[in-house]
Write an enzyme that holds these catalytic residues in place. Structure first.
Site, PDB file in Angstrom:
ATOM      1  N   THR A   1    -107.311 -64.992  37.821  1.00 37.86           N
ATOM      2  CA  THR A   1    -105.942 -65.502  37.838  1.00 37.86           C
ATOM      3  C   THR A   1    -105.783 -66.671  36.883  1.00 37.86           C
ATOM      4  OG1 THR A   1    -106.621 -66.444  39.969  1.00 37.86           O
ATOM      5  CG2 THR A   1    -104.963 -64.722  40.017  1.00 37.86           C
TER       6      THR A   1
ATOM      7  N   ASP B   1    -111.972 -71.692  31.241  1.00 40.32           N
ATOM      8  CA  ASP B   1    -111.093 -70.521  31.369  1.00 40.32           C
ATOM      9  C   ASP B   1    -109.884 -70.675  30.454  1.00 40.32           C
ATOM     10  OD1 ASP B   1    -112.797 -69.598  33.357  1.00 40.32           O
ATOM     11  OD2 ASP B   1    -111.558 -70.363  34.993  1.00 40.32           O
TER      12      ASP B   1
ATOM     13  N   GLY C   1    -116.971 -80.356  22.040  1.00 39.90           N
ATOM     14  CA  GLY C   1    -116.230 -79.331  21.319  1.00 39.90           C
ATOM     15  C   GLY C   1    -116.757 -77.933  21.572  1.00 39.90           C
TER      16      GLY C   1
END
Length: 311
Positions: A45, A257, A229
């Site tokens: 999700t 994510d 990074g």
């Protein structure tokens, strides 16, 4: 059903947060502060909502319980503009939940409960993919059972989709060759684990990714380095993306994510991998200034306004 820009196969769950001044040791009773249920989804999700809010035509595949946590996941997807047709509902299990411990500097560790996608069937995934033939990207990870995720990736590749894998949480059993995966997203900890390298061993990111590439036969390896990074090995081409510094880090949960979702969005828009990662790094920097994962995935206009300050 019409083809999509991106199909996401992974878990939905509801996140609970607590703040701690250190990580517990075995046998320790740890006192935490401000324990609450947040707008925090599972990796499936999270990625689907982030993509939807960026205007990417996205569909989700997974399985949740017939309970309030499942209702919440469906609500988040639909509000983000993502297609929840294949968020299968069942009485077999309850929707999963997890605990995110937040440290004093905003760092986090995630304790995942069982995913409700443990009862997701391979034939349900295949049916969903057949109904969305012609889609461009397929994204998956291991908050659903590994065999289901990899079977979905193999079938999506057979259907002509570009495949993306975030193998998190890393499985105990070997993944074998992943030459049907176009983009492998990992973080440095996962890279070291895959290559059996000690956490404190000095190792150049390029060498680590070359090992990962050799083990799995993946053309593109993208590795996030937290506050340092990100970096990538695209075929034989290696490049670093410098970090974006923000004044205050509130919560890093879900930043990986969000980075992956933002990078994929840029690939959909026709950007190069390097350009996609540069934009995704700025997107992730914005996300860590906001508490929770679902609230941190901002719409495109807000992201662009934030990025303007760093150009």
């Amino acid at each position: 059903m019409a083809k999509k820009d991106v199909i996401v196969l992974n878990s939905h769950g509801a996140g609970q947060y607590a703040y701690a001044d250190h990580m517990p040791k075995w046998g320790e009773t740890l006192s935490v502060k401000n324990w609450y249920v947040a707008e925090d989804g599972g990796k499936g999700t999270n990625v689907a909502v982030a993509l939807g809010r960026l205007g990417i035509d996205t569909a989700y595949i997974g399985k949740v319980g017939n309970d309030p946590w499942g209702d919440l996941g469906e609500k988040w997807l639909k509000e983000a503009g993502a297609d929840a047709t294949y968020m299968y509902r069942t009485d077999e299990v309850s929707t999963g939940t997890g605990l995110i411990l937040i440290g004093p500097e905003g760092q986090n560790t995630v304790i995942d409960g069982d995913s409700s996608s443990i009862v997701l069937k391979e034939e349900e995934v295949i049916q969903a993919l057949d109904n969305m033939k012609g889609s461009t990207f397929f994204v998956t990870g291991f908050e659903v059972p590994m065999r289901i995720a990899l079977a979905g990736a193999k079938y999506a590749k057979k259907l002509g989709m570009l495949t993306v894998l975030n193998p998190s949480p890393l499985p105990e059993e070997p993944m074998k060759k992943l030459d049907y995966i176009d983009y492998l997203f990992i973080n440095e900890v996962e890279g070291r684990y895959i290559c059996n390298e000690a956490e404190d061993a000095e190792l150049e990111p390029r060498r680590l990714m070359e090992e990962v590439q050799e083990i799995y036969g993946v053309g593109n390896v993208i590795m996030t380095l937290g506050a340092e990074g990100s970096t990538a090995l695209q075929g034989e081409e290696f490049f670093n993306i410098p970090p974006v510094r923000v004044e205050k880090v509130v919560n890093t949960a879900g930043a990986g994510d969000g980075f992956m979702a933002a990078a994929i969005a840029n690939l959909v828009w026709g950007k190069t991998l390097k350009e996609a990662m540069e934009w995704a790094g700025k997107y992730a920097a914005l996300s860590v200034t906001i508490n929770g994962t679902i609230p941190a995935y901002r719409p495109l206009d807000e992201v662009n306004a934030f990025i303007e300050k760093y150009n």
